[in-house]
Every structure is written in C-alpha cells, then in structure tokens.
Enzyme design. Structure first.
Site, PDB file in Angstrom:
ATOM      1  N   ASP A  25       0.872  -1.106  -0.089  1.00 47.71           N
ATOM      2  CA  ASP A  25       0.065   0.035  -0.016  1.00 47.71           C
ATOM      3  C   ASP A  25       0.813   1.117  -0.153  1.00 47.71           C
ATOM      4  O   ASP A  25       0.494   2.366  -0.170  1.00 47.71           O
ATOM      5  CB  ASP A  25      -0.903  -0.004   1.024  1.00 47.71           C
ATOM      6  CG  ASP A  25      -0.222  -0.017   2.373  1.00 47.71           C
ATOM      7  OD1 ASP A  25       0.933  -0.194   2.557  1.00 47.71           O
ATOM      8  OD2 ASP A  25      -0.899   0.096   3.648  1.00 47.71           O
ATOM      9  N   SER A  26       2.262   0.913   0.224  1.00 42.42           N
ATOM     10  CA  SER A  26       3.248   2.171  -0.009  1.00 42.42           C
ATOM     11  C   SER A  26       2.951   2.854  -1.631  1.00 42.42           C
ATOM     12  O   SER A  26       3.498   4.017  -1.658  1.00 42.42           O
ATOM     13  CB  SER A  26       4.556   1.775   0.113  1.00 42.42           C
ATOM     14  OG  SER A  26       4.879   0.484  -0.718  1.00 42.42           O
ATOM     15  N   ASP A  39      -0.882  -6.316  -0.223  1.00 45.73           N
ATOM     16  CA  ASP A  39      -1.404  -5.450   1.226  1.00 45.73           C
ATOM     17  C   ASP A  39      -2.726  -5.142   1.266  1.00 45.73           C
ATOM     18  O   ASP A  39      -3.403  -4.693   0.082  1.00 45.73           O
ATOM     19  CB  ASP A  39      -0.833  -4.178   1.055  1.00 45.73           C
ATOM     20  CG  ASP A  39       0.543  -4.055   2.287  1.00 45.73           C
ATOM     21  OD1 ASP A  39       0.429  -4.889   3.044  1.00 45.73           O
ATOM     22  OD2 ASP A  39       1.164  -3.335   1.899  1.00 45.73           O
ATOM     23  N   LYS A  60      -1.189  -9.131   2.976  1.00 47.10           N
ATOM     24  CA  LYS A  60      -0.328  -8.652   4.097  1.00 47.10           C
ATOM     25  C   LYS A  60      -1.123  -7.900   4.979  1.00 47.10           C
ATOM     26  O   LYS A  60      -1.930  -6.898   4.312  1.00 47.10           O
ATOM     27  CB  LYS A  60       0.862  -8.262   3.807  1.00 47.10           C
ATOM     28  CG  LYS A  60       1.725  -7.706   5.128  1.00 47.10           C
ATOM     29  CD  LYS A  60       3.040  -7.104   4.467  1.00 47.10           C
ATOM     30  CE  LYS A  60       3.021  -5.625   4.109  1.00 47.10           C
ATOM     31  NZ  LYS A  60       2.683  -4.695   4.995  1.00 47.10           N
ATOM     32  N   GLU A  71      -1.394  -5.031   8.341  1.00 45.86           N
ATOM     33  CA  GLU A  71      -0.360  -4.301   9.528  1.00 45.86           C
ATOM     34  C   GLU A  71      -1.050  -4.463  10.767  1.00 45.86           C
ATOM     35  O   GLU A  71      -2.230  -4.696  11.237  1.00 45.86           O
ATOM     36  CB  GLU A  71      -0.144  -3.094   9.153  1.00 45.86           C
ATOM     37  CG  GLU A  71       0.665  -2.711   7.973  1.00 45.86           C
ATOM     38  CD  GLU A  71       0.864  -1.240   7.802  1.00 45.86           C
ATOM     39  OE1 GLU A  71       0.481  -0.565   8.723  1.00 45.86           O
ATOM     40  OE2 GLU A  71       1.312  -0.893   6.701  1.00 45.86           O
ATOM     41  N   GLU A  89       9.569  -3.925  10.543  1.00 49.83           N
ATOM     42  CA  GLU A  89       9.961  -2.623   9.954  1.00 49.83           C
ATOM     43  C   GLU A  89      10.390  -1.551  11.204  1.00 49.83           C
ATOM     44  O   GLU A  89       9.979  -1.324  12.229  1.00 49.83           O
ATOM     45  CB  GLU A  89       8.894  -1.933   9.088  1.00 49.83           C
ATOM     46  CG  GLU A  89       9.131  -0.557   8.514  1.00 49.83           C
ATOM     47  CD  GLU A  89       8.131  -0.100   7.493  1.00 49.83           C
ATOM     48  OE1 GLU A  89       8.401   0.939   6.807  1.00 49.83           O
ATOM     49  OE2 GLU A  89       7.207  -0.737   7.499  1.00 49.83           O
TER      50      GLU A  89
END
Length: 355
Positions: free
Chosen positions: A86-87, A125, A155, A157, A225
């Site tokens: 999602d970056s 993501d 993925k 978070e 991270e």
C-alpha cells in the site's frame, strides 16, 4: 457402433463450440478462475519453498512493486517474493501517507504485477479501512485480493487484538497471511508519525509479543519494520516462521526494499521526504532518467529528434505527387507546399552527403 458415432459427433460439436467461444472471448484459454496462480516446483515460489529456505538458513528476498514493468524485472532477477504494497499510495500516487489508497486502486496494482511476475510468490497489502471493522470484512477483502488481484497471499499491519483476530479469520478462510509489526505506516495516527519502534524496553517487548501473537494466528511470515537489530534478532529467534526485515538490521530471515528506493529512482516521501536511512541504493536510475529526459527535451527543442532513422514510414514518390495534387484540388495549397518541403528535407537528410 451407432452410439459410438453419436458420442464422437457430440464431442466434435462441443469442441467446435469451445473453439468458437475461445475465439470470441477476450479471456485467455488457460484461465480457469481468478485467483492464485498454480504453484509447482518449476513455477511460482510456494510457501513450502519459503519454509525450506528458512529451515536451511537461506535468506529470503522480497521486493515491493506496483506495476507490470517492475514486476517483470523482479521476475527476471529471481526474487522470491513480490509484495504489492500500500506504499503505492506514496510512491506512485504521491500522497504523504499510505492511508488514502483504496482497495480498488490496490487491485489495479495487484493485477498489473500479477501479469508481469510469473515466478515470485505474490503478496498483496490490505489497505487501511478494508479489514479493521470485522472479521467478515477482513475475509471479504482478502478474498477479493486473491480472486480479483491475482495474489497468492495477503499482508496486514499491526498486532492489536482485532487485527490478530482478522489475521486468524483470514487464515481459517484458507488464505495465507503475512503479518507486519514495528513501524506500521497505517498506524501513524496513533504512533504520531513514521517513528521507529522497539527503542525502549516496553516497545521492544511489544514487538516480540506482537510477532508471536501473529504467528499464533497462523501467519506464514512477519515483516519487521524500523526496529533495532537486537529486537529483530530476538523476534527472529522467538519465531518458527520467517521474519522479513526492512530497516531492522541483518538478523532477519530475509529482507524487503521498495523497487524505486533500491534503484535510486526517486526520493521516497517516506521519512521526512527523503530516501529512508535503511535503504541501500544499488543504482542511481533517477539520474539516468533525468539525463535522458533532458537530452530528449534538448533534441526536440533543436529539431534534432526525430530524424530520418526515427521517421520510418514512407510514401512513394508517385503517391506523394498524387497526394499533393489532391491537396491542391481541395484548395489546401499551403498544406501541399508544407508536404513538398518536408519531402525535400527528408530526402536531403537521407542523402549520404548529409551523414
């Protein structure tokens, strides 16, 4: 005999219909359903292969990418895992955070990557706002990422109780999940910005505990991270699944970097709008791109490009004469003169004396 003939004719008819459907369809012949690509030892990387690498102590390579060209490069390089992050919200769409990107936008990126990367395991993501409300919402979103995005896994978070429950529900739905702890960009509202984690006792313990909770929920791997190497080493030791580090030092089971960052393509908006401190630039592709664009601008400005070698489409002399005549009949004398002048210029450029 008769029944055999009928069956043969029936098969032939079905084959004809199938061929006709395929001919009329825009769907590739080998498409059965939208979802994970077939996994086999000679094709796409599997979770089994990642586990084997982990057991042998072989580092796992992961690169974050968002489109077809980058996916092809990652595929060619033999990278193990391609993460559609999602970056993209920041790197591709120019936002300051990962929060604005929508599921529909993420699905476009996922499909583009899936078309280009045939070998790596594909992980998509789950964007902010698409899995936090309930386990049902999380499962529904994950299903879409596989079926519509062509991913092999997802993925998500964070390690709050609700997110751990979401991860567990997705795994129980038959979908592989990669966890993500430490600096979790979707949580910047709570973290107070892009801040490294694990730099005091409580925070360091929380990183390890969260990673273990996500492992218990069924995650096949955990991204760590922006945490100190010692904390990453502890988490890696405590887990029996691979850890993938990004700004977490050399003691993880593997590493991930963003495609644009590692190539030096551009300055990532992440971390005060500079390339992250943890990123090693393996090339300065951005400088090459800037140089090429400046050269292009200069050549166009000076009428150097396109020259004869980049103007490949020809018209015969007789057809050109006929074309000029038709233009004159249409009262377009100025256009005819321009065409004639361009023909003379192209001819002089093509002549040996001009080279």
């Amino acid at each position: 005999m008769a029944s055999s003939l009928v069956r043969s004719c029936s098969r032939a008819a079905r084959a004809t219909v199938t061929a006709s459907v395929r001919f009329m369809s825009n769907v590739p012949e080998n498409t059965v359903y939208g979802g994970p690509k077939p996994q086999n030892p000679n094709g796409r990387v599997t979770l089994t292969q990642l586990r084997q690498k982990h057991r042998k102590g072989e580092p796992i390579t992961v690169v974050t990418a968002y489109d077809y060209p980058s996916a092809v490069h990652i595929d060619t390089a033999g990278i193990d895992v391609c993460l559609v992050g999602d970056s993209a919200s920041m790197v591709v769409h120019g936002h300051d955070t990962t929060l604005p990107i929508s599921l529909e936008e993420m699905l476009v990126h996922c499909r583009s990557v899936a078309r280009g990367a045939k070998r790596p395991l594909l992980v998509g993501d789950l964007p902010f706002g698409t899995y936090e409300s309930s386990s049902n919402q999380a499962v529904d979103t994950a299903v879409r990422v596989l079926k519509e995005g062509g991913m092999d896994a997802i993925k998500l978070e964070g390690g709050s109780p609700s997110r751990i429950t979401a991860a567990k529900s997705i795994v129980e739905a038959g979908i592989a999940v990669m966890g993500h702890v430490g600096l979790t960009p979707q949580a910047i509202s709570v973290l107070g910005g892009f801040r490294p984690q694990g730099r005091n006792i409580a925070s360091a313990v929380k990183v390890v505990e969260t990673a273990m909770a996500l492992q218990e929920a069924g995650c096949f791997s955990i991204v760590l991270e922006c945490v100190p190497p010692q904390v990453a080493a502890a988490a890696t030791s405590a887990l029996h699944i691979p850890t993938i580090g990004i700004g977490a030092g050399p003691f993880c089971s593997g590493q991930v970097l963003v495609y644009h960052d590692l190539l030096g393509m551009m300055q990532h908006p992440h971390h005060a709008k500079v390339t992250p401190k943890f990123c090693k630039q393996y090339a300065q592709v951005g400088e090459v791109i800037n140089k090429a664009l400046l050269e292009y601008k200069e050549e166009v400005s000076k009428h150097v490009f396109p020259g004869p070698s980049h103007s490949p489409y020809k018209i015969s002399s007789s057809d050109l004469d006929g074309f000029l005549s038709e233009l004159q009949k249409m009262g377009l004398d100025k256009a005819a003169s321009a065409a004639a002048a361009s023909a003379e210029k192209m001819a002089s450029s093509d002549s040996p004396s001009s080279k």
